[in-house]
Write a protein that holds these residues in place. Structure first.
Motif, PDB file in Angstrom:
ATOM      1  N   GLN A 269       0.816  -1.227   0.000  1.00  0.00           N
ATOM      2  CA  GLN A 269       0.000   0.000   0.000  1.00  0.00           C
ATOM      3  C   GLN A 269       0.843   1.268   0.000  1.00  0.00           C
ATOM      4  N   ARG A 270       2.082   1.160   0.433  1.00  0.00           N
ATOM      5  CA  ARG A 270       2.919   2.370   0.503  1.00  0.00           C
ATOM      6  C   ARG A 270       3.343   2.866  -0.870  1.00  0.00           C
ATOM      7  N   ARG A 271       3.329   1.978  -1.856  1.00  0.00           N
ATOM      8  CA  ARG A 271       3.844   2.391  -3.169  1.00  0.00           C
ATOM      9  C   ARG A 271       3.027   3.547  -3.721  1.00  0.00           C
ATOM     10  N   ARG A 272       3.738   4.580  -4.145  1.00  0.00           N
ATOM     11  CA  ARG A 272       3.069   5.778  -4.653  1.00  0.00           C
ATOM     12  C   ARG A 272       2.790   5.609  -6.138  1.00  0.00           C
ATOM     13  N   ARG A 273       1.517   5.569  -6.474  1.00  0.00           N
ATOM     14  CA  ARG A 273       1.145   5.375  -7.884  1.00  0.00           C
ATOM     15  C   ARG A 273       0.839   6.697  -8.573  1.00  0.00           C
ATOM     16  N   ASP A 274       0.715   7.740  -7.760  1.00  0.00           N
ATOM     17  CA  ASP A 274       0.309   9.028  -8.314  1.00  0.00           C
ATOM     18  C   ASP A 274       1.509   9.927  -8.621  1.00  0.00           C
ATOM     19  N   LEU A 275       2.714   9.412  -8.379  1.00  0.00           N
ATOM     20  CA  LEU A 275       3.892  10.280  -8.441  1.00  0.00           C
ATOM     21  C   LEU A 275       4.275  10.598  -9.882  1.00  0.00           C
ATOM     22  N   GLU A 276       4.395  11.887 -10.185  1.00  0.00           N
ATOM     23  CA  GLU A 276       4.866  12.315 -11.507  1.00  0.00           C
ATOM     24  C   GLU A 276       6.360  12.583 -11.392  1.00  0.00           C
ATOM     25  N   LEU A 277       7.168  11.678 -11.889  1.00  0.00           N
ATOM     26  CA  LEU A 277       8.617  11.867 -11.760  1.00  0.00           C
ATOM     27  C   LEU A 277       9.151  12.740 -12.884  1.00  0.00           C
ATOM     28  N   PRO A 278      10.158  13.562 -12.593  1.00  0.00           N
ATOM     29  CA  PRO A 278      10.821  14.314 -13.658  1.00  0.00           C
ATOM     30  C   PRO A 278      11.709  13.363 -14.478  1.00  0.00           C
ATOM     31  N   THR A 279      12.495  13.929 -15.390  1.00  0.00           N
ATOM     32  CA  THR A 279      13.402  13.109 -16.200  1.00  0.00           C
ATOM     33  C   THR A 279      14.422  12.384 -15.325  1.00  0.00           C
ATOM     34  N   VAL A 280      14.525  11.084 -15.533  1.00  0.00           N
ATOM     35  CA  VAL A 280      15.583  10.296 -14.883  1.00  0.00           C
ATOM     36  C   VAL A 280      16.282   9.544 -16.007  1.00  0.00           C
ATOM     37  N   MET A 281      17.574   9.836 -16.210  1.00  0.00           N
ATOM     38  CA  MET A 281      18.250   9.155 -17.323  1.00  0.00           C
ATOM     39  C   MET A 281      19.720   8.905 -17.070  1.00  0.00           C
ATOM     40  N   GLY A 282      20.227   7.904 -17.777  1.00  0.00           N
ATOM     41  CA  GLY A 282      21.633   7.554 -17.672  1.00  0.00           C
ATOM     42  C   GLY A 282      22.266   7.492 -19.050  1.00  0.00           C
ATOM     43  N   PHE A 283      23.560   7.845 -19.114  1.00  0.00           N
ATOM     44  CA  PHE A 283      24.323   7.739 -20.366  1.00  0.00           C
ATOM     45  C   PHE A 283      25.364   6.650 -20.177  1.00  0.00           C
ATOM     46  N   GLU A 284      25.542   5.814 -21.183  1.00  0.00           N
ATOM     47  CA  GLU A 284      26.553   4.758 -21.103  1.00  0.00           C
ATOM     48  C   GLU A 284      27.206   4.554 -22.461  1.00  0.00           C
ATOM     49  N   GLU A 285      28.515   4.674 -22.460  1.00  0.00           N
ATOM     50  CA  GLU A 285      29.277   4.606 -23.711  1.00  0.00           C
ATOM     51  C   GLU A 285      29.306   3.197 -24.310  1.00  0.00           C
ATOM     52  N   ASP A 286      29.455   2.185 -23.455  1.00  0.00           N
ATOM     53  CA  ASP A 286      29.582   0.798 -23.930  1.00  0.00           C
ATOM     54  C   ASP A 286      28.183   0.236 -24.222  1.00  0.00           C
ATOM     55  N   PRO A 287      27.901  -0.077 -25.502  1.00  0.00           N
ATOM     56  CA  PRO A 287      26.545  -0.504 -25.866  1.00  0.00           C
ATOM     57  C   PRO A 287      26.080  -1.755 -25.118  1.00  0.00           C
ATOM     58  N   SER A 288      27.006  -2.697 -24.858  1.00  0.00           N
ATOM     59  CA  SER A 288      26.571  -3.928 -24.186  1.00  0.00           C
ATOM     60  C   SER A 288      26.212  -3.657 -22.724  1.00  0.00           C
ATOM     61  N   ILE A 289      26.941  -2.708 -22.087  1.00  0.00           N
ATOM     62  CA  ILE A 289      26.610  -2.353 -20.693  1.00  0.00           C
ATOM     63  C   ILE A 289      25.310  -1.543 -20.663  1.00  0.00           C
ATOM     64  N   ALA A 290      25.108  -0.693 -21.678  1.00  0.00           N
ATOM     65  CA  ALA A 290      23.841   0.050 -21.768  1.00  0.00           C
ATOM     66  C   ALA A 290      22.666  -0.928 -21.882  1.00  0.00           C
ATOM     67  N   ASP A 291      22.863  -2.023 -22.633  1.00  0.00           N
ATOM     68  CA  ASP A 291      21.818  -3.054 -22.741  1.00  0.00           C
ATOM     69  C   ASP A 291      21.563  -3.735 -21.399  1.00  0.00           C
ATOM     70  N   GLN A 292      22.648  -3.983 -20.642  1.00  0.00           N
ATOM     71  CA  GLN A 292      22.488  -4.552 -19.293  1.00  0.00           C
ATOM     72  C   GLN A 292      21.648  -3.615 -18.425  1.00  0.00           C
ATOM     73  N   ALA A 293      21.972  -2.328 -18.506  1.00  0.00           N
ATOM     74  CA  ALA A 293      21.231  -1.347 -17.705  1.00  0.00           C
ATOM     75  C   ALA A 293      19.752  -1.375 -18.078  1.00  0.00           C
ATOM     76  N   ARG A 294      19.456  -1.430 -19.383  1.00  0.00           N
ATOM     77  CA  ARG A 294      18.049  -1.462 -19.820  1.00  0.00           C
ATOM     78  C   ARG A 294      17.351  -2.720 -19.323  1.00  0.00           C
ATOM     79  N   ALA A 295      18.082  -3.839 -19.331  1.00  0.00           N
ATOM     80  CA  ALA A 295      17.497  -5.097 -18.836  1.00  0.00           C
ATOM     81  C   ALA A 295      17.180  -4.982 -17.340  1.00  0.00           C
ATOM     82  N   ASN A 296      18.077  -4.354 -16.590  1.00  0.00           N
ATOM     83  CA  ASN A 296      17.833  -4.162 -15.153  1.00  0.00           C
ATOM     84  C   ASN A 296      16.632  -3.242 -14.911  1.00  0.00           C
TER      85      ASN A 296
END
Length: 399
Positions: A269-296
């Motif tokens: 019940q604690r999970r906030r479903r109404d929250l409007e989050l701003p931009t959250v983003m990450g940059f990653e140079e290595d494409p395979s590590i960027a894919d790992q991040a997306r999978a996570n």
């Protein structure tokens, strides 16, 4: 004082805690990353525990059973939560053997059909090696079982039914039960491990130290497998880290299923479903590590809240307005060579100065030579240990 005061509210709003009598109050210890003891103490208190004192990599506290269950489900910073079940004077092997046999009603707690493991910290006279001490504990338990049933439990180091923790020191032994059954930092969303992974509970602690509350953009310019961003968003959503896993405490002799389900419902019940989050983003140079991040990110159920972009940070603009930059760039201890890394840090410092005026930058540094290349002056330096590496969580005000 040790008097039973009212248990703190856990600030989840719906239930106010009743005062704890002496009878149902447990003593326990949270094992936490070094440097995050104070932050962990605050988190435990906010969830209803009476924190006693912070030690090195540990916070001792008192709680009732509902609160202990709640901490397993909702606390983000501990590696383990250890419930103390016995303490007795211990000046050597004989004291240990007798004390362990009397510590619990083993007939109720450890049937021969169950497996167990023993972990040991600290020393006592004649008990200087943790492996030897663990063997003495095992012998005491197995002898007690043979006396009762004529048979004994097996040891299981990976997935035991009962996980015991013994601490020796100052002439006494403390026996505890580990309620987690595998470290609490494992949230279950992380299939992909980078070369030098930041543990989830440490990432959560670092984010809590930044004070980021989900109201302004959050960017990780060297995001690796995305853990800082994922933990930040889960924290902003108040999504309990322990909801999708099982725990050793569910097999305890005094486990209370109804109370456990009540705490699970409460965590959901604690999970906030109404929250409007701003931009959250990450940059990653290595494409395979960027894919790992997306999978996570996908495994954590946060696809629509966190974007991972390929390429070096220099290639990407920051969102409008001000925000928070967080990053854990390589230190040259596990990955990267120092000359190349110096260039990376120099570019990162230049990028921040050129693009992030008015932003906060928080950077985990395991190498002061490299951080000098940023050419920025830190406002705060918080010592933390990352996998045994002495680090500083550095805070910069970008002007």
């Amino acid at each position: 004082s040790d008097e039973a005061g009212p248990c703190h509210s856990d600030r989840s709003g719906d239930l106010e805690h009743k005062a704890l009598g002496r009878t149902n109050r447990l003593s326990a210890v949270a094992v936490v990353p070094q440097g995050l003891e104070a932050a962990a103490g605050e988190e435990l208190s906010a969830l209803g525990a009476h924190t006693r004192k912070a030690g090195r990599r540990a916070v001792s506290f008192q709680a009732d059973m509902a609160c202990l269950y709640r901490l397993h489900l909702q606390a983000r910073l501990p590696f383990r939560l250890l419930r103390q079940v016995a303490r007795f004077p211990c000046q050597g092997r004989d004291d240990l053997y007798d004390g362990i046999r009397r510590a619990l009603n083993w007939e109720r707690w450890l049937h021969p059909s169950m497996t167990f493991r023993v972990d040991v910290t600290g020393t006592a006279p004649g008990l200087n090696h943790s492996h030897f001490t663990a063997l003495q504990v095992k012998n005491a338990l197995v002898d007690a079982q043979r006396d009762l049933w004529g048979e004994r439990s097996s040891i299981d180091l990976d997935d035991p039914d009962l996980s015991l923790h013994l601490h020796l020191g100052r002439g006494e032994a403390q026996l505890s039960l580990d309620g987690s059954g595998g470290s609490l930092h494992r949230r279950g969303y992380r299939a992909a491990m980078g070369a030098a992974p930041l543990k989830e509970n440490l990432a959560a602690g670092l984010i809590s130290l930044t004070g980021w509350d989900g109201r302004q953009p959050l960017v990780d310019p060297c995001c690796g497998s995305g853990i800082l961003l994922i933990e930040a968003v889960l924290m902003a959503l108040q999504q309990a880290p322990g909801l999708n896993r099982s725990f050793a405490l569910e097999g305890w002799a005094d486990f209370e299923p109804q109370l456990w389900h009540q705490e699970q419902d409460r965590a959901r019940q604690r999970r906030r479903r109404d929250l409007e989050l701003p931009t959250v983003m990450g940059f990653e140079e290595d494409p395979s590590i960027a894919d790992q991040a997306r999978a996570n990110v996908a495994a954590a159920g946060l696809n629509d809240l966190i974007s991972i972009r390929n390429g070096r940070f220099n290639d990407h603009p920051l969102p409008d307005g001000t925000g928070v930059l967080v990053c854990n760039p390589p230190y040259g201890q596990r990955i990267g060579d120092e000359a190349e890394l110096e260039e990376l840090y120099r570019e990162l410092g230049n990028y921040a100065k050129a693009n992030a005026a008015g932003w906060q930058l928080w950077l985990l540094s395991g190498n002061p030579n490299l951080t000098r290349a940023l050419r920025l002056k830190a406002e705060r330096r918080i010592p933390v240990s990352n996998g045994g590496i002495d680090c500083r969580w550095l805070h910069y005000d970008i002007r």
